[in-house]
Write a protein that holds these residues in place. Structure first.
Motif, PDB file in Angstrom:
ATOM      1  N   ARG A 164      38.720  47.675  37.281  1.00 43.67           N
ATOM      2  CA  ARG A 164      38.258  46.802  36.189  1.00 43.67           C
ATOM      3  C   ARG A 164      36.740  46.661  36.289  1.00 43.67           C
ATOM      4  O   ARG A 164      36.134  47.100  37.273  1.00 43.67           O
ATOM      5  N   CYS A 165      36.172  46.021  35.273  1.00 44.10           N
ATOM      6  CA  CYS A 165      34.737  45.754  35.293  1.00 44.10           C
ATOM      7  C   CYS A 165      34.447  44.645  36.316  1.00 44.10           C
ATOM      8  O   CYS A 165      35.123  43.620  36.322  1.00 44.10           O
ATOM      9  N   THR A 166      33.449  44.876  37.200  1.00 42.26           N
ATOM     10  CA  THR A 166      33.133  43.857  38.219  1.00 42.26           C
ATOM     11  C   THR A 166      32.555  42.602  37.596  1.00 42.26           C
ATOM     12  O   THR A 166      32.590  41.537  38.185  1.00 42.26           O
ATOM     13  N   ASN A 167      32.008  42.748  36.387  1.00 41.75           N
ATOM     14  CA  ASN A 167      31.339  41.601  35.767  1.00 41.75           C
ATOM     15  C   ASN A 167      32.274  40.753  34.918  1.00 41.75           C
ATOM     16  O   ASN A 167      32.339  39.540  35.085  1.00 41.75           O
ATOM     17  N   CYS A 168      33.040  41.409  34.006  1.00 43.68           N
ATOM     18  CA  CYS A 168      33.891  40.631  33.088  1.00 43.68           C
ATOM     19  C   CYS A 168      35.386  40.831  33.329  1.00 43.68           C
ATOM     20  O   CYS A 168      36.212  40.158  32.723  1.00 43.68           O
ATOM     21  N   GLY A 169      35.732  41.757  34.193  1.00 44.47           N
ATOM     22  CA  GLY A 169      37.147  41.953  34.514  1.00 44.47           C
ATOM     23  C   GLY A 169      37.909  42.834  33.542  1.00 44.47           C
ATOM     24  O   GLY A 169      39.097  43.094  33.745  1.00 44.47           O
ATOM     25  N   LEU A 218      31.315  48.976  35.962  1.00 47.96           N
ATOM     26  CA  LEU A 218      30.730  48.036  35.011  1.00 47.96           C
ATOM     27  C   LEU A 218      31.062  48.570  33.616  1.00 47.96           C
ATOM     28  O   LEU A 218      30.808  49.741  33.335  1.00 47.96           O
ATOM     29  N   CYS A 219      31.641  47.723  32.753  1.00 47.63           N
ATOM     30  CA  CYS A 219      32.041  48.221  31.434  1.00 47.63           C
ATOM     31  C   CYS A 219      30.868  48.217  30.455  1.00 47.63           C
ATOM     32  O   CYS A 219      29.845  47.569  30.707  1.00 47.63           O
ATOM     33  N   HIS A 220      31.033  48.927  29.331  1.00 48.75           N
ATOM     34  CA  HIS A 220      29.911  49.112  28.399  1.00 48.75           C
ATOM     35  C   HIS A 220      29.402  47.781  27.851  1.00 48.75           C
ATOM     36  O   HIS A 220      28.231  47.660  27.516  1.00 48.75           O
ATOM     37  N   ARG A 221      30.275  46.767  27.789  1.00 52.64           N
ATOM     38  CA  ARG A 221      29.827  45.450  27.301  1.00 52.64           C
ATOM     39  C   ARG A 221      28.870  44.779  28.287  1.00 52.64           C
ATOM     40  O   ARG A 221      28.107  43.904  27.924  1.00 52.64           O
ATOM     41  N   CYS A 222      28.956  45.209  29.540  1.00 53.26           N
ATOM     42  CA  CYS A 222      28.164  44.562  30.598  1.00 53.26           C
ATOM     43  C   CYS A 222      27.058  45.466  31.147  1.00 53.26           C
ATOM     44  O   CYS A 222      26.395  45.102  32.122  1.00 53.26           O
ATOM     45  N   PHE A 223      26.869  46.639  30.526  1.00 52.05           N
ATOM     46  CA  PHE A 223      25.867  47.586  31.031  1.00 52.05           C
ATOM     47  C   PHE A 223      24.530  46.919  31.321  1.00 52.05           C
ATOM     48  O   PHE A 223      23.894  47.190  32.328  1.00 52.05           O
TER      49      PHE A 223
END
Ligand SMILES: [Zn+2]
Length: 250
Positions: free
Chosen positions: A151-156, A172-177
């Motif tokens: 999962r994304c470390t920032n938003c899950g 890290l997902c694209h929303r949190c890049f």
């Protein structure tokens, strides 16, 4: 007391004129150091079984310190590894990493099996870089490191495009890049392989064919993660990098 074990030679150091101190990684006891008296003499019956990478059955006199190697019976000399400089470079790094991340006399049959399978696959000609990546990924937990790969470390979030953030220790997902401008840009294929290598049961390794660009991304992520979190500085790693860049120029 004499003890029997199944082991792999992961380090040897000359000791005096004729002797060797040999570090075995064993199925039964984990890492064990033994003194092999006379093993430096080519005529010694301990000479062949104490060569680096050798896999065999060993008999040693147990002691609170260094045990005394009494006998060895070779199962495999890992001959192909020894005869090729690139194979030797990769395998040297694998055994060195094993040596550095393990404690003495702490049995871990899972790790023994992983080491044995990795060396066997190298010996049989499987892709060296892939095997090294898998081994590095599998050694993370042993070092108490748990990269976030599901999962994304920032938003899950588990959906979307992913890059790798060394700072955050995972995907890290694209929303949190934008939260990490230093994130490493990787392809979806690399994300898949990082997960696969981390979780894969090595005995089920088939023929994985990986593009050079994907290998380069894997190497970048795994090396950077090790540099940041493992606290290791291995000469064998440096040598391996030199060999790889040498090969790329051939
Ligand atoms: Zn996110």
């Amino acid at each position: 007391m004499l003890q029997k074990c199944e082991g792999i030679v992961i380090r040897t150091t000359d000791y005096g004129e004729n002797n060797k101190i040999v570090t075995l990684y064993t199925r039964e006891f984990g890492k064990v150091g033994v003194m092999a008296r006379g093993a430096k003499k080519p005529s010694s019956r301990l000479s062949a079984v104490t060569q680096l990478f050798t896999y065999g059955h060993y008999l040693f006199q147990a002691s609170s310190g260094l045990g005394g190697l009494q006998q060895g019976e070779m199962i495999s000399s890992m001959r192909s590894i020894r005869e090729d400089i690139f194979l030797t470079a990769h395998a040297s790094y694998i055994v060195d990493l094993t040596d550095k991340v393990t404690e003495d006399k702490k049995a871990n049959p899972f790790m023994f099996e992983l080491l044995l399978q990795t060396l066997n696959y190298m010996n049989e000609g499987y892709d060296l870089e892939i095997l090294t990546f898998i081994y590095e990924m599998k050694m993370l937990n042993v070092q108490g490191l748990y990269p976030v790969l599901d999962r994304c470390t920032n938003c899950g979030s588990t959906e979307g495009e992913f890059h790798f953030s060394i700072r955050d220790g995972g995907l890290l997902c694209h929303r949190c890049f934008e939260t990490d401008p230093y994130r490493i840009k990787i392809s979806p294929g690399t994300v898949r392989l990082l997960r696969l290598f981390y979780l894969l049961d090595l005995s089920r390794l088939g023929n994985i064919s990986v593009k050079p660009e994907t290998k380069a991304e894997l190497k970048k992520v795994i090396s950077a993660y090790y540099d940041e979190y493992s606290g290791l500085y291995l000469k064998t790693r440096k040598f391996l990098d030199q060999m790889d860049s040498f090969r790329d120029r051939l």
